[in-house]
Design a protein around this motif. Structure first.
Motif, PDB file in Angstrom:
ATOM      1  N   MET A 194       9.573  14.906  21.795  1.00  0.00           N
ATOM      2  CA  MET A 194       8.684  15.092  21.307  1.00  0.00           C
ATOM      3  C   MET A 194       8.564  13.651  20.246  1.00  0.00           C
ATOM      4  O   MET A 194       9.863  12.966  20.340  1.00  0.00           O
ATOM      5  CB  MET A 194       9.126  15.864  20.376  1.00  0.00           C
ATOM      6  N   LYS A 195       7.256  13.670  19.395  1.00  0.00           N
ATOM      7  CA  LYS A 195       7.322  12.568  18.752  1.00  0.00           C
ATOM      8  C   LYS A 195       6.799  12.651  17.848  1.00  0.00           C
ATOM      9  O   LYS A 195       5.380  13.568  17.483  1.00  0.00           O
ATOM     10  CB  LYS A 195       6.373  10.806  19.461  1.00  0.00           C
ATOM     11  N   ASN A 196       7.066  12.469  16.418  1.00  0.00           N
ATOM     12  CA  ASN A 196       6.055  13.320  15.816  1.00  0.00           C
ATOM     13  C   ASN A 196       5.601  11.569  14.461  1.00  0.00           C
ATOM     14  O   ASN A 196       6.331  10.695  14.209  1.00  0.00           O
ATOM     15  CB  ASN A 196       7.482  13.417  14.114  1.00  0.00           C
ATOM     16  N   LEU A 197       4.182  11.939  14.320  1.00  0.00           N
ATOM     17  CA  LEU A 197       3.571  10.883  13.499  1.00  0.00           C
ATOM     18  C   LEU A 197       3.386  11.112  12.226  1.00  0.00           C
ATOM     19  O   LEU A 197       2.531  12.394  11.994  1.00  0.00           O
ATOM     20  CB  LEU A 197       2.886  10.510  14.266  1.00  0.00           C
ATOM     21  N   ILE A 198       3.997  10.445  10.848  1.00  0.00           N
ATOM     22  CA  ILE A 198       3.687  11.041   9.906  1.00  0.00           C
ATOM     23  C   ILE A 198       2.339  10.025   9.498  1.00  0.00           C
ATOM     24  O   ILE A 198       2.962   8.914   9.192  1.00  0.00           O
ATOM     25  CB  ILE A 198       4.047  11.127   8.974  1.00  0.00           C
ATOM     26  N   ILE A 199       1.481   9.996   9.042  1.00  0.00           N
ATOM     27  CA  ILE A 199       0.322   8.614   8.919  1.00  0.00           C
ATOM     28  C   ILE A 199      -0.269   8.870   7.580  1.00  0.00           C
ATOM     29  O   ILE A 199      -0.457  10.500   6.849  1.00  0.00           O
ATOM     30  CB  ILE A 199      -0.810   8.875  10.148  1.00  0.00           C
ATOM     31  N   ILE A 200      -0.043   7.946   6.740  1.00  0.00           N
ATOM     32  CA  ILE A 200      -0.363   7.823   5.478  1.00  0.00           C
ATOM     33  C   ILE A 200      -1.297   7.433   4.645  1.00  0.00           C
ATOM     34  O   ILE A 200      -1.116   5.641   4.843  1.00  0.00           O
ATOM     35  CB  ILE A 200       0.838   7.835   3.984  1.00  0.00           C
ATOM     36  N   ARG A 201      -2.687   7.596   3.972  1.00  0.00           N
ATOM     37  CA  ARG A 201      -3.627   6.531   3.475  1.00  0.00           C
ATOM     38  C   ARG A 201      -3.141   5.562   2.312  1.00  0.00           C
ATOM     39  O   ARG A 201      -2.513   6.652   1.445  1.00  0.00           O
ATOM     40  CB  ARG A 201      -4.366   7.372   3.361  1.00  0.00           C
ATOM     41  N   HIS A 202      -3.157   4.507   2.095  1.00  0.00           N
ATOM     42  CA  HIS A 202      -2.148   4.329   1.192  1.00  0.00           C
ATOM     43  C   HIS A 202      -3.393   4.461  -0.350  1.00  0.00           C
ATOM     44  O   HIS A 202      -4.522   5.476  -0.687  1.00  0.00           O
ATOM     45  CB  HIS A 202      -2.720   2.387   1.281  1.00  0.00           C
ATOM     46  N   ALA A 203      -2.233   4.086  -1.332  1.00  0.00           N
ATOM     47  CA  ALA A 203      -2.828   4.901  -2.532  1.00  0.00           C
ATOM     48  C   ALA A 203      -3.956   4.413  -3.177  1.00  0.00           C
ATOM     49  O   ALA A 203      -4.388   3.437  -2.767  1.00  0.00           O
ATOM     50  CB  ALA A 203      -1.596   5.264  -3.152  1.00  0.00           C
ATOM     51  N   LYS A 204      -4.686   5.097  -3.714  1.00  0.00           N
ATOM     52  CA  LYS A 204      -6.093   4.421  -4.705  1.00  0.00           C
ATOM     53  C   LYS A 204      -5.361   2.372  -5.555  1.00  0.00           C
ATOM     54  O   LYS A 204      -4.919   2.708  -6.322  1.00  0.00           O
ATOM     55  CB  LYS A 204      -6.664   5.218  -5.740  1.00  0.00           C
ATOM     56  N   SER A 205      -6.051   1.958  -4.953  1.00  0.00           N
ATOM     57  CA  SER A 205      -6.314   0.927  -5.700  1.00  0.00           C
ATOM     58  C   SER A 205      -7.712   0.401  -6.522  1.00  0.00           C
ATOM     59  O   SER A 205      -8.051   0.627  -6.137  1.00  0.00           O
ATOM     60  CB  SER A 205      -5.940  -0.062  -3.872  1.00  0.00           C
ATOM     61  N   SER A 206      -6.773  -1.182  -7.351  1.00  0.00           N
ATOM     62  CA  SER A 206      -7.719  -1.161  -8.146  1.00  0.00           C
ATOM     63  C   SER A 206      -9.299  -2.374  -7.375  1.00  0.00           C
ATOM     64  O   SER A 206      -8.563  -3.189  -6.504  1.00  0.00           O
ATOM     65  CB  SER A 206      -7.418  -1.807  -9.084  1.00  0.00           C
ATOM     66  N   TRP A 207     -10.082  -1.858  -7.929  1.00  0.00           N
ATOM     67  CA  TRP A 207     -11.164  -3.158  -7.524  1.00  0.00           C
ATOM     68  C   TRP A 207     -11.610  -3.816  -8.911  1.00  0.00           C
ATOM     69  O   TRP A 207     -12.550  -4.781  -8.751  1.00  0.00           O
ATOM     70  CB  TRP A 207     -12.244  -2.655  -7.319  1.00  0.00           C
ATOM     71  N   ASP A 208     -10.428  -3.910  -9.285  1.00  0.00           N
ATOM     72  CA  ASP A 208     -11.134  -4.721 -10.909  1.00  0.00           C
ATOM     73  C   ASP A 208     -10.918  -6.006 -10.833  1.00  0.00           C
ATOM     74  O   ASP A 208     -11.362  -7.141 -11.981  1.00  0.00           O
ATOM     75  CB  ASP A 208     -10.181  -3.878 -12.047  1.00  0.00           C
ATOM     76  N   GLU A 209     -10.224  -6.345 -10.894  1.00  0.00           N
ATOM     77  CA  GLU A 209      -9.872  -7.849 -10.248  1.00  0.00           C
ATOM     78  C   GLU A 209     -10.334  -8.493  -9.261  1.00  0.00           C
ATOM     79  O   GLU A 209     -10.465  -8.160  -8.283  1.00  0.00           O
ATOM     80  CB  GLU A 209      -8.019  -7.682 -10.557  1.00  0.00           C
ATOM     81  N   PRO A 210     -11.110  -9.818  -9.186  1.00  0.00           N
ATOM     82  CA  PRO A 210     -11.728 -10.805  -8.018  1.00  0.00           C
ATOM     83  C   PRO A 210     -11.139 -11.020  -7.157  1.00  0.00           C
ATOM     84  O   PRO A 210     -10.547 -11.931  -6.964  1.00  0.00           O
ATOM     85  CB  PRO A 210     -12.661 -11.296  -8.584  1.00  0.00           C
ATOM     86  N   VAL A 211      -9.589  -9.707  -6.433  1.00  0.00           N
ATOM     87  CA  VAL A 211      -8.769 -10.431  -5.683  1.00  0.00           C
ATOM     88  C   VAL A 211      -9.542 -10.337  -4.038  1.00  0.00           C
ATOM     89  O   VAL A 211     -10.240  -9.609  -4.202  1.00  0.00           O
ATOM     90  CB  VAL A 211      -7.712 -10.170  -5.839  1.00  0.00           C
TER      91      VAL A 211
END
Length: 162
Positions: A1-18
């Motif tokens: 058996m293989k268990n995969l927990i897949i998590i999308r990164h948390a909300k990020s900021s678009w405020d800075e021009p990076v």
């Protein structure tokens, strides 16, 4: 058996021009990652190995989870190829995981995550939101032999907010 927990990164900021890879989490993102990680303590044990994309927002999310799981942050394995928005590339990375690993938590990006979950899970999910977690159990002994698995748990931040 293989268990995969897949998590999308948390909300990020678009405020800075990076550049995309160095965007940081927003306060909401940090709060949501804490909510989901604390809820997942009910079903995740310390036998999971954490992998993260090399993007700041994914690594920051992984650090929040690791901290709440009491896993040393230096145990998070950063994988450059997890910085992908393509489910085929994500699948390729997962299928090359070491077969000694039974339980993996992976932090990455959409649309790769939603498309991967819908390809390999048994429940359709329209969109895995930021900080969203999906646990899939696979009936195989080798990662390269992944086929349709069974979704064990879905935890989205909106479901934890009152």
């Amino acid at each position: 058996m293989k268990n995969l927990i897949i998590i999308r990164h948390a909300k990020s900021s678009w405020d800075e021009p990076v550049s995309d890879k160095i965007r940081k989490l927003t306060e909401r993102g940090r709060n949501d990652a804490n909510l989901v990680s604390l809820e997942s303590l009910k079903f995740i044990n310390d036998k999971f190995v954490l992998f993260s994309s090399n993007a700041n927002r994914a690594a920051e999310t992984a650090i929040i989870f690791a901290t709440n799981f009491s896993i040393p942050v230096n145990k998070i394995i950063i994988v450059d190829d997890l910085y992908t928005f393509d489910e085929n590339q994500l699948e390729k990375v997962i299928k090359t995981l070491n077969n000694n690993l039974e339980n993996v938590i992976l932090f990455g990006h959409n649309a790769a995550i939603t498309n991967f979950v819908n390809k390999f899970g048994d429940i359709f999910i329209e969109n895995v939101p930021t900080s969203g977690l999906v646990w899939i159990k696979f009936d195989c002994q080798e990662w390269k032999l992944l086929k349709k698995g069974k979704i064990q748990k879905v935890v989205f931040p909106r479901d934890l907010k009152i």
